[in-house]
Design a protein around this motif. Structure first.
Motif, mmCIF file in Angstrom:
data_model
loop_
_atom_site.group_PDB
_atom_site.id
_atom_site.type_symbol
_atom_site.label_atom_id
_atom_site.label_comp_id
_atom_site.label_asym_id
_atom_site.label_seq_id
_atom_site.Cartn_x
_atom_site.Cartn_y
_atom_site.Cartn_z
ATOM 1 N N GLU A 1 11.688 3.099 -1.244
ATOM 2 C CA GLU A 1 10.948 1.958 -1.786
ATOM 3 C C GLU A 1 11.176 0.688 -0.963
ATOM 4 N N GLU A 2 12.418 0.406 -0.595
ATOM 5 C CA GLU A 2 12.720 -0.809 0.171
ATOM 6 C C GLU A 2 11.981 -0.824 1.506
ATOM 7 N N GLU A 3 11.983 0.310 2.184
ATOM 8 C CA GLU A 3 11.314 0.408 3.482
ATOM 9 C C GLU A 3 9.807 0.207 3.321
ATOM 10 N N GLN A 4 9.234 0.774 2.262
ATOM 11 C CA GLN A 4 7.801 0.598 2.006
ATOM 12 C C GLN A 4 7.473 -0.866 1.715
ATOM 13 N N LEU A 5 8.305 -1.523 0.917
ATOM 14 C CA LEU A 5 8.091 -2.934 0.598
ATOM 15 C C LEU A 5 8.173 -3.798 1.857
ATOM 16 N N GLU A 6 9.155 -3.518 2.708
ATOM 17 C CA GLU A 6 9.303 -4.272 3.961
ATOM 18 C C GLU A 6 8.083 -4.077 4.856
ATOM 19 N N LYS B 1 -0.168 2.989 -3.828
ATOM 20 C CA LYS B 1 -1.492 2.422 -4.142
ATOM 21 C C LYS B 1 -1.667 1.032 -3.530
ATOM 22 N N PHE B 2 -0.589 0.425 -3.067
ATOM 23 C CA PHE B 2 -0.663 -0.899 -2.458
ATOM 24 C C PHE B 2 -0.962 -0.823 -0.956
ATOM 25 N N PHE B 3 -0.987 0.386 -0.409
ATOM 26 C CA PHE B 3 -1.275 0.545 1.015
ATOM 27 C C PHE B 3 -2.775 0.689 1.251
ATOM 28 N N ASN B 4 -3.259 0.010 2.280
ATOM 29 C CA ASN B 4 -4.662 0.090 2.704
ATOM 30 C C ASN B 4 -4.803 1.363 3.537
ATOM 31 N N THR B 5 -5.044 2.477 2.861
ATOM 32 C CA THR B 5 -5.054 3.781 3.529
ATOM 33 C C THR B 5 -6.251 3.965 4.465
ATOM 34 N N TYR C 1 4.128 -4.976 -7.750
ATOM 35 C CA TYR C 1 4.251 -3.527 -7.938
ATOM 36 C C TYR C 1 4.847 -3.214 -9.316
ATOM 37 N N GLN C 2 5.911 -3.909 -9.675
ATOM 38 C CA GLN C 2 6.574 -3.652 -10.954
ATOM 39 C C GLN C 2 5.678 -4.015 -12.144
ATOM 40 N N LYS C 3 4.913 -5.099 -12.012
ATOM 41 C CA LYS C 3 4.021 -5.530 -13.095
ATOM 42 C C LYS C 3 2.795 -4.631 -13.223
#
Length: 117
Positions: A78-83, A55-59, A46-48
């Motif tokens: 952000e932490e909850e989304q990453l988890e 945008k990383f979620f398969n909507t 995500y950071q790179k």
């Protein structure tokens, strides 16, 4: 080396794989559901990438809809989304292609042409 996270039954992944093969891009393929990237790997991707984390979620995935994430994501940190992403490979937009500082989520031929040629 390019790492290609995909799901074999995904038609978009198959198109992306064909593109990589046709352009002679060497890659290591990883089954995104059996071996999803860890929370820290997703954070690094995500950071790179320069992309918004959403945008990383398969909507378009069933799991995304089952969990009602369309409405819930805006209130998540952000932490909850990453988890959440690390908890289930089916939640991650695929294919996820990574090499060094280059990251793409999903498949668009024009994006691949810029990133992986």
């Amino acid at each position: 080396m390019v790492t290609f996270y995909s799901y074999p039954k995904c038609s978009t992944c198959r198109k992306a794989k064909k593109w990589l093969d046709n352009h002679e891009v060497a890659y290591e393929e990883i089954h995104i559901v059996d071996s999803p990237p860890s929370k820290e790997e997703i954070r690094a991707f995500y950071q790179k990438s320069g992309l918004d984390l959403k945008k990383f979620f398969n909507t378009s995935g069933m799991k995304y809809r089952e969990l009602g994430l369309k409405d819930r994501l805006k209130d998540m940190g952000e932490e909850e989304q990453l988890e959440l992403l690390a908890s289930d490979g089916k939640l991650i937009k695929r294919p996820l292609v990574v090499s060094g500082d280059q990251v793409t989520a999903g498949f668009k031929e024009e994006t691949f042409s810029q990133a992986w040629k």
